[in-house]
Design an enzyme around this catalytic site. Structure first.
Site, short mmCIF file in Angstrom:
data_model
loop_
_atom_site.label_atom_id
_atom_site.label_comp_id
_atom_site.label_asym_id
_atom_site.label_seq_id
_atom_site.Cartn_x
_atom_site.Cartn_y
_atom_site.Cartn_z
CG ASP A 11 -1.88 1.20 1.23
OD1 ASP A 11 -2.44 1.51 0.16
OD2 ASP A 11 -2.04 1.86 2.27
CB SER A 12 0.29 4.76 -0.78
OG SER A 12 -0.91 4.97 -0.06
CB CYS B 182 -2.96 0.19 -2.61
SG CYS B 182 -3.01 1.86 -3.26
CD GLU C 64 -0.67 7.24 5.64
OE1 GLU C 64 0.32 7.34 6.38
OE2 GLU C 64 -0.98 6.17 5.06
CB CYS D 125 -9.53 4.42 -0.35
SG CYS D 125 -7.91 4.97 0.28
CG HIS E 289 -5.31 5.27 3.70
ND1 HIS E 289 -4.67 4.66 2.65
CD2 HIS E 289 -4.34 5.87 4.44
CE1 HIS E 289 -3.36 4.87 2.76
NE2 HIS E 289 -3.14 5.61 3.83
N1 DGL Z 1 -4.85 3.17 0.45
C1 DGL Z 1 -4.74 3.43 -0.92
C2 DGL Z 1 -5.96 3.08 -1.69
O1 DGL Z 1 -6.58 2.10 -1.33
C3 DGL Z 1 -3.95 4.61 -1.37
C4 DGL Z 1 -4.33 5.95 -0.95
C5 DGL Z 1 -3.36 6.99 -1.48
O2 DGL Z 1 -2.17 6.82 -1.31
O3 DGL Z 1 -3.83 7.98 -2.07
O4 DGL Z 1 -6.31 3.69 -2.66
#
Ligand code: DGL
Length: 289
Positions: free
Chosen positions: A32-33, A95, A174, A206, A208
Site C-alpha cells: 500500500d502507499s 491499495c 495518515e 480505499c 485507508h
Molecule cells: N490506500 C490506498 C488506496 O486504497 C492509497 C491511498 C493513497 O495513497 O492515495 O487507494
C-alpha cells in the site's frame, strides 16, 4: 516497540542467506502507499493467524491517489522487486489506487498468485444491497479509472453505481486527524451527493477509509451499510492458499510480521501499533527510486 533502519536492502536479505524456506512458511506480502493496507493485515491476522506477513507501505510516495497511473505502477514494480527478496507466496495489492492502475501489469512482473481489493469489495456490496443503489468512495485515481464500474458491469450490470472521490480522507488518516471536527466537515461535504442518491450500501474503495469508518457511518446514517474489502480480500487469500496447499495453519511457531516503509518508521509504527497491537517491527528501506 522496535524501530530499525535498513539502508541497504542486501543487508537484510543477507540474514537469510542460502537457507531454504518451506513453501508454507513463506509470507503473504501486502503493498500500500501507507497505513491503509493495515486494515487488510488486521483481517488476515483474524482469519489466518498463523501466516507470516510482509508489508510494504510506500510512505515516501504517499498519497498515490492524485498520481498518474504509470507512476503508481512504476512504484509498485520496484516494491515487487524488493519483495522478491523476502520469501513470499502470495501478493495482495492492498491499495485500490494501485489495483486500479491495472493488476495485470503487476502479474506480468511476478510469478506468484496476486490479488487486489476491488473485486472482493464489489462482491460483498452486491450481496449486501437491497435497493440496488451502491456508492463507492475512493481516491481520485481509483474513481477516475472506472475500475469499480468495470467490475460492476461484469458482475451485476443492473446495479446503479454512484462514485465519489474523497482525496482528503487519506491525508486525514495518515496525519492522525480522524477524530477531528475537520474530518466530520470534510466527510459531510464529500458524502452529501451519495446521501441524496439514496444508496443503501457504500464501498470504502480505499484501504485507508475503514480507519475513519466511525465518521463515515455517522454522516451516512444507520440506513447505509459500509463495505470494507479487507474481510473479503482475506477470505480470497485464504481460498487461494488453501487450493494450492500453501496454508501455514497448524504450524505452532509464532508467526513473523515485518513492516517496511520507504519514509520515516515512527509515524507508521505508531499508527500500526494502535491498529494491530503487539510488537510492531518497522524497517525503513531506502530503495533506489
Ligand atoms: N490506500 C490506498 C488506496 O486504497 C492509497 C491511498 C493513497 O495513497 O492515495 O487507494
Amino acid at each position: 516497540m522496535l524501530y530499525d533502519k535498513v539502508y541497504f536492502v542486501e543487508e537484510l536479505c543477507h540474514t537469510k542467506g542460502g537457507c531454504l524456506v518451506m513453501e508454507q512458511y513463506k509470507s503473504i506480502a501486502l503493498i500500500d502507499s501507507g497505513v491503509g493496507g493495515l486494515t487488510v493485515v488486521k483481517e488476515l491476522i483474524h482469519q489466518l493467524p498463523h501466516e507470516n506477513i510482509v508489508y510494504f507501505g510506500d510512505t515516501a510516495h504517499m498519497p498515490y491517489g492524485p498520481r498518474p497511473y504509470e507512476q503508481v505502477r512504476g512504484f509498485v514494480y520496484e516494491i515487487l522487486d524488493f519483495l522478491k527478496t523476502q520469501e513470499i507466496k502470495l501478493v495482495i495489492i492492498a491499495c485500490n489506487t494501485a489495483a486500479s492502475a491495472g493488476l495485470h501489469y503487476y502479474q506480468e512482473k511476478i510469478d506468484l498468485p496476486l490479488i487486489g481489493v476491488i473485486e472482493p469489495g464489489v462482491r460483498a456490496a452486491i450481496r449486501q444491497t437491497r435497493n440496488n443503489k451502491i456508492g463507492v468512495i475512493g481516491t481520485t485515481g481509483t474513481i477516475e479509472s472506472g475500475a469499480y464500474r468495470d467490475v460492476f458491469n461484469r458482475l451485476a450490470p443492473g446495479i446503479q453505481l454512484y462514485s465519489q472521490p474523497c482525496p482528503l480522507f487519506v491525508l486525514i488518516v495518515e496525519n492522525g486527524l480522524v477524530g477531528s471536527p475537520e474530518a466530520v466537515r470534510v466527510a459531510e461535504e464529500y458524502l452529501r451527493p451519495l446521501k441524496i442518491a439514496g444508496i443503501d450500501t457504500l464501498i470504502l474503495g480505499c484501504t485507508h477509509y475503514p480507519l475513519m469508518s466511525d465518521v463515515i457511518e455517522k454522516v451516512m446514517g444507520p440506513g447505509v451499510k459500509l463495505i470494507s474489502s479487507a474481510e473479503e480480500t482475506a477470505r480470497e487469500a485464504k481460498r487461494i492458499l488453501g487450493e494450492k496447499g500453501l496454508l501455514r495453519g497448524g504450524i505452532r511457531e509464532a508467526s513473523n510480521r515485518r513492516f517496511f516503509v520507504s519514509g520515516p518508521a515512527k509515524p507508521f509504527a505508531d499508527l500500526a501499533q494502535n491498529l494491530i497491537g503487539g510488537t510492531i517491527r518497522v524497517y525503513q528501506v531506502i530503495l533506489p527510486w
